[in-house]
Design an enzyme around this catalytic site. Sequence first.
Site, mmCIF file in Angstrom:
data_model
loop_
_atom_site.group_PDB
_atom_site.id
_atom_site.type_symbol
_atom_site.label_atom_id
_atom_site.label_comp_id
_atom_site.label_asym_id
_atom_site.label_seq_id
_atom_site.Cartn_x
_atom_site.Cartn_y
_atom_site.Cartn_z
ATOM 1 N N HIS A 184 3.042 -7.633 2.569
ATOM 2 C CA HIS A 184 4.277 -7.926 3.285
ATOM 3 C C HIS A 184 4.258 -7.293 4.670
ATOM 4 C CE1 HIS A 184 4.957 -4.333 0.810
ATOM 5 N NE2 HIS A 184 5.767 -3.911 1.774
ATOM 6 N N ASP A 195 1.854 -2.097 -0.546
ATOM 7 C CA ASP A 195 2.364 -0.723 -0.534
ATOM 8 C C ASP A 195 1.387 0.261 -1.194
ATOM 9 O OD1 ASP A 195 4.730 -1.091 0.861
ATOM 10 O OD2 ASP A 195 5.859 -1.628 -0.954
ATOM 11 N N ARG A 224 14.466 1.218 -1.237
ATOM 12 C CA ARG A 224 13.336 0.643 -1.995
ATOM 13 C C ARG A 224 13.052 1.452 -3.252
ATOM 14 N NH1 ARG A 224 7.599 0.551 0.762
ATOM 15 N NH2 ARG A 224 7.304 2.480 -0.393
ATOM 16 N N HIS A 267 0.628 -5.293 4.853
ATOM 17 C CA HIS A 267 0.151 -4.263 3.927
ATOM 18 C C HIS A 267 0.628 -4.520 2.502
ATOM 19 C CE1 HIS A 267 4.224 -2.930 4.924
ATOM 20 N NE2 HIS A 267 4.210 -2.187 3.824
#
Length: 282
Positions: free
Chosen positions: A258, A100, A273, A98
């Site tokens: 990723h 993000d 994150r 995907h």
Amino acid sequence: MRVEQLTCAIGAELIGINLRDAVHDDALFAAIREALIKHRVLFLRDQDITSTEHAAFARRFGDLEDHPVAPTHEDAPGLVKIYKTPDHPVDRYENCWHTDATWREAPPFGAVLRCVECPPVGGDTMWANMVLAYEKLPEDVKARIADLVASHSIESSFGAAMPRDKRLALKSQFPDAQHPVVRTHPQTAEKILFVNAFTTHFVNYHTRERVRYGQDYNKSGSELLQYLISQACIPEYQVRWRWKKNSVAIWDNRSTQHYAVMDYPPCHRKMDRATIIGDQPY
Ligand code: SIN
């Protein structure tokens, strides 16, 4: 700063710097930014920085955004906690290819991910270069997808695991977003294949040229979409990173996908994150 390329396709390790310094050092930050555009994902070891320094470094790229499902760090607004524990081993959404938050109108520019705690073995993350994935497509496929637009949904991904009322509330907060299937990189003008696990369907596939009978629409459109989504799985476009405590990855979310590999037994894997707000794709 030394830059060591990790594969022919994507990724480089930055050696000999601390991200804490890049919060105030303009020349160092400019060099990191340039390396990010070139290599698409950057890796660093031994970044023993505080949550505040982590967020401050990421903010140099732009404002940060929270996540509607993952919790925000108590001490550092803008840092999202992606924590897996033996008690909650099933809340795992990252093990699919995907980009993000493409369910947002303006998906993130990028992210800075720091490992707080990781399994002794396993739990790597992989990235794929979606500029290369576009470049390598057969020319006839490039022609077929040139003007296609696709729909991206949080409801069908994060929402799918929720009870109906919560799922619908999430959808009304984040209605499906529409993006070009081939987007243009705002800095480099490169073409990027921009469909991923959040993409549900093409919104403009059904034309006289593509569809002879109504029954062709679903099958040929969804087969083409699945073929495009599967391109991130090609190893020649990828890099794989093994985490240690205080390792960091910085990625350009516009040109990459990723996949966080969920191959570890129930144990702790804690990642912070910082997600940097991006632009509307064109
Ligand atoms: C993410 O999908 O942004 C998180 C990746 C990871 O936890 O390795």
